[in-house]
Structures are given as C-alpha cells and as structure tokens.
Motif scaffolding. Structure first.
Motif, mmCIF file in Angstrom:
data_model
loop_
_atom_site.group_PDB
_atom_site.id
_atom_site.type_symbol
_atom_site.label_atom_id
_atom_site.label_comp_id
_atom_site.label_asym_id
_atom_site.label_seq_id
_atom_site.Cartn_x
_atom_site.Cartn_y
_atom_site.Cartn_z
ATOM 1 N N ASN A 50 -36.821 -34.494 -1.990
ATOM 2 C CA ASN A 50 -36.101 -34.546 -0.466
ATOM 3 C C ASN A 50 -34.671 -34.646 -0.538
ATOM 4 O O ASN A 50 -34.125 -35.801 -1.514
ATOM 5 N N LEU A 51 -33.748 -33.874 0.018
ATOM 6 C CA LEU A 51 -32.606 -34.290 0.348
ATOM 7 C C LEU A 51 -32.401 -35.309 1.532
ATOM 8 O O LEU A 51 -33.241 -35.214 2.554
ATOM 9 N N THR A 70 -29.060 -44.205 9.715
ATOM 10 C CA THR A 70 -30.299 -43.437 9.749
ATOM 11 C C THR A 70 -30.215 -42.556 8.481
ATOM 12 O O THR A 70 -29.103 -42.068 8.014
ATOM 13 N N GLY A 71 -31.339 -42.036 8.087
ATOM 14 C CA GLY A 71 -31.663 -41.025 7.040
ATOM 15 C C GLY A 71 -32.413 -39.840 7.605
ATOM 16 O O GLY A 71 -33.573 -40.137 7.911
ATOM 17 N N ALA A 72 -31.804 -38.764 7.330
ATOM 18 C CA ALA A 72 -32.938 -37.699 7.675
ATOM 19 C C ALA A 72 -33.222 -37.032 6.443
ATOM 20 O O ALA A 72 -32.404 -36.270 5.885
ATOM 21 N N PRO A 73 -34.391 -36.679 6.375
ATOM 22 C CA PRO A 73 -34.987 -36.019 4.843
ATOM 23 C C PRO A 73 -35.304 -34.739 5.097
ATOM 24 O O PRO A 73 -35.529 -34.066 6.205
ATOM 25 N N VAL A 74 -34.928 -33.840 4.162
ATOM 26 C CA VAL A 74 -35.061 -32.320 4.126
ATOM 27 C C VAL A 74 -35.787 -32.071 2.882
ATOM 28 O O VAL A 74 -35.134 -32.288 1.830
ATOM 29 N N ALA A 75 -37.014 -31.477 3.103
ATOM 30 C CA ALA A 75 -37.921 -31.266 1.938
ATOM 31 C C ALA A 75 -37.402 -30.249 1.081
ATOM 32 O O ALA A 75 -37.006 -29.316 1.649
ATOM 33 N N ILE A 76 -37.593 -30.435 -0.256
ATOM 34 C CA ILE A 76 -37.167 -29.126 -1.099
ATOM 35 C C ILE A 76 -38.356 -28.628 -1.723
ATOM 36 O O ILE A 76 -39.125 -29.209 -2.228
ATOM 37 N N ASP A 77 -38.640 -27.399 -1.466
ATOM 38 C CA ASP A 77 -39.658 -26.697 -1.766
ATOM 39 C C ASP A 77 -39.945 -26.763 -3.404
ATOM 40 O O ASP A 77 -38.989 -26.293 -4.090
ATOM 41 N N PRO A 78 -40.825 -27.043 -3.988
ATOM 42 C CA PRO A 78 -41.008 -27.272 -5.338
ATOM 43 C C PRO A 78 -40.680 -25.787 -6.228
ATOM 44 O O PRO A 78 -40.234 -25.858 -7.284
ATOM 45 N N HIS A 79 -41.199 -24.804 -5.544
ATOM 46 C CA HIS A 79 -41.023 -23.448 -5.982
ATOM 47 C C HIS A 79 -39.566 -23.331 -6.317
ATOM 48 O O HIS A 79 -38.997 -22.376 -7.079
ATOM 49 N N MET A 137 -22.345 -40.761 15.517
ATOM 50 C CA MET A 137 -22.957 -40.948 14.114
ATOM 51 C C MET A 137 -21.977 -40.095 13.064
ATOM 52 O O MET A 137 -21.640 -39.037 13.449
ATOM 53 N N ARG A 138 -21.714 -40.502 11.958
ATOM 54 C CA ARG A 138 -20.824 -40.121 10.981
ATOM 55 C C ARG A 138 -21.650 -40.072 9.736
ATOM 56 O O ARG A 138 -22.287 -40.897 9.333
ATOM 57 N N LEU A 139 -21.637 -39.122 8.960
ATOM 58 C CA LEU A 139 -22.254 -38.606 7.692
ATOM 59 C C LEU A 139 -21.492 -39.656 6.676
ATOM 60 O O LEU A 139 -20.305 -39.728 6.618
ATOM 61 N N VAL A 140 -22.229 -40.555 5.913
ATOM 62 C CA VAL A 140 -21.581 -41.320 5.023
ATOM 63 C C VAL A 140 -22.058 -41.181 3.717
ATOM 64 O O VAL A 140 -21.307 -41.425 2.694
ATOM 65 N N ALA A 141 -23.116 -40.419 3.416
ATOM 66 C CA ALA A 141 -23.586 -40.113 2.135
ATOM 67 C C ALA A 141 -24.822 -39.011 1.857
ATOM 68 O O ALA A 141 -25.215 -38.837 3.018
ATOM 69 N N CYS A 142 -24.758 -38.393 0.904
ATOM 70 C CA CYS A 142 -25.843 -37.431 0.338
ATOM 71 C C CYS A 142 -26.730 -37.994 -0.590
ATOM 72 O O CYS A 142 -25.808 -38.522 -1.614
ATOM 73 N N ALA A 143 -27.952 -37.815 -0.659
ATOM 74 C CA ALA A 143 -28.906 -38.554 -1.622
ATOM 75 C C ALA A 143 -29.857 -37.506 -1.747
ATOM 76 O O ALA A 143 -30.237 -36.690 -1.162
ATOM 77 N N VAL A 144 -30.727 -37.688 -2.956
ATOM 78 C CA VAL A 144 -31.818 -37.002 -3.348
ATOM 79 C C VAL A 144 -32.793 -38.216 -3.773
ATOM 80 O O VAL A 144 -32.628 -39.006 -4.572
#
Length: 238
Positions: A50-51, A70-79, A137-144
């Motif tokens: 997840n991103l 807050t953190g919003a997850p975006v699923a990354i397709d395994p394929h 709200m302001r974006l402070v980081a990207c994570a995986v």
C-alpha cells in the motif's frame, strides 16, 4: 519545516501501521493542543502493498489549536508490482511520472498496456485523495507499507564434532518506508511477536538509504504539485 511534534506524530503513525494485524485503514493520530495523542486504527483485509499519503492539519472536532495526522492508503495491485523487475524501487518513479498532467505511456519494459492502465488507475486514485483533502490539510510525507523478508543468523545445535554453527534465518516482516517534505527518511519494521521499531534519519546518506527512497522522494514532489497547498497550515520549525 516540520515541527518536532509533527515528526514524532509521523513516526508514531508509521509504528502503528507496521504493528496493525491488517492494513491500517486510516489510523488517525490526534494531538489535542499540547497533550500527547492517541492512535486509533480500523482494520480490513490487507493487500500485499500500500502507498500511504500522510496529511497533517487542524482537528476541528478536538477543539481550538488541536491538530491531527491522517493517512490514506492506496492499494498497489500485486500484478503491477510484479511487472516491474526491480519491484517497488522501479514502480515508484513510474507512479510519480504518471501524476504529471502530461504523463507518458508506461515504459514498454514494464509490461503490456494492461499494466499501464493499472498504473494510471493508481495515479488517478492518488490524485483523487490529494485533491479532496480536508480543509487546512497539507501533505507532509509519502510512505509505502509492504511485506518483506528479514534475514538473520541463529546458532544451530551442536555439531557431531562438538562445536556449534550458525544458520541463516528468513522471517516474514512488515516494513514502512517514508520520506517527508524536509527530506527525512523513515524506516519502520515489525517482526512477528515484537513491537515495531523505527529509525528517523534527519540527514540521510544517499549510499545508506532504503531502495525506495528515490522513488518516494519523486512521488512526494509530484504529489505536492498535484494537491492543494495552503501555507497557513505550516507548523513552524523544529
């Protein structure tokens, strides 16, 4: 520049994410005024990878001067992940490029047109989250957040000759890598049966950073150009 409180809240968020039994469906770190926050997590079935887009801003439901993360997850397709020979380190720069308004087609070496459509689908989901962030709200980081294999050594039983030996051990672990807007690099890991641990590198050595760091940095820069910016939400220096 992020404040010390924001860095601590971000680190705590990543620790919560790696320790959750399933994907943390928006664990929210609340910081009412000067007091320490609490971690709340809702769980659901966790995809492989997840991103995570981490935002900081006012917590209007907690009273004046309160803030939350807050953190919003975006699923990354395994394929989609499998279609990139280098895995996440190769996928993240492609995703950053896909956030550009004049994004190019997916590189041929990374799979067929189907994978390109999937990549752009993830980019569209990221864009939707960025453009619909709540007021202030302001974006402070990207994570995986992803599953990985941890290698170690263990002492084996006594050998016929009376000595002992060492054997390599492989353990499934959950990791979270992140980059914040100040360039800090975060690494959190949780081994089975233990509490998660995190490392925060204020001055990352380019020769000693996670392989995901360049891609996360590119993605954070692209996301910052995509989402709304509000200078009034900056929380000052450390």
């Amino acid at each position: 520049m992020l404040s010390t409180d924001t860095v601590h809240a971000l680190t705590g968020w990543l620790l919560t994410a790696t320790e959750a039994p399933d994907i943390p469906a928006l664990p929210r770190t609340r910081r009412p005024g000067p007091h320490a926050g609490n971690h709340h997590a809702r769980t659901s079935h966790r995809p492989v990878c997840n991103l995570l887009l981490l935002h900081d801003g006012p917590a209007f439901d907690m009273g004046p001067d309160s803030r939350c993360m807050t953190g919003a997850p975006v699923a990354i397709d395994p394929h989609l992940l499998d279609s990139h020979r280098g895995g996440l380190p190769d996928l993240l720069p492609d995703l950053a490029a896909a956030l550009h308004p004049h994004r190019p087609a997916a590189p041929a070496q990374h799979g067929a047109a189907l994978h390109g459509d999937t990549l752009h689908g993830v980019a569209d989901a990221v864009t939707d989250l960025l453009t619909t962030a709540g007021p202030g709200m302001r974006l402070v980081a990207c994570a995986v957040l992803y599953d990985d294999i941890h290698t170690g050594t263990a002492t084996s039983a006594a050998t016929p000759g009376g000595g002992t030996g060492e054997q390599c051990t492989l353990t499934a672990v959950r990791r979270a890598d992140a980059v914040d807007v100040d360039g800090r690099v975060y690494q959190a890991v949780c081994l089975p049966g233990t509490s998660a641990t995190a490392i925060v590198d204020d001055e990352p050595d380019p020769h000693d950073t996670p392989a995901t760091q360049p891609g996360l940095t590119a993605l954070l820069a692209a996301a910052g150009r995509t989402g709304p910016r509000d200078a009034s939400t900056m929380d000052g220096g450390a």
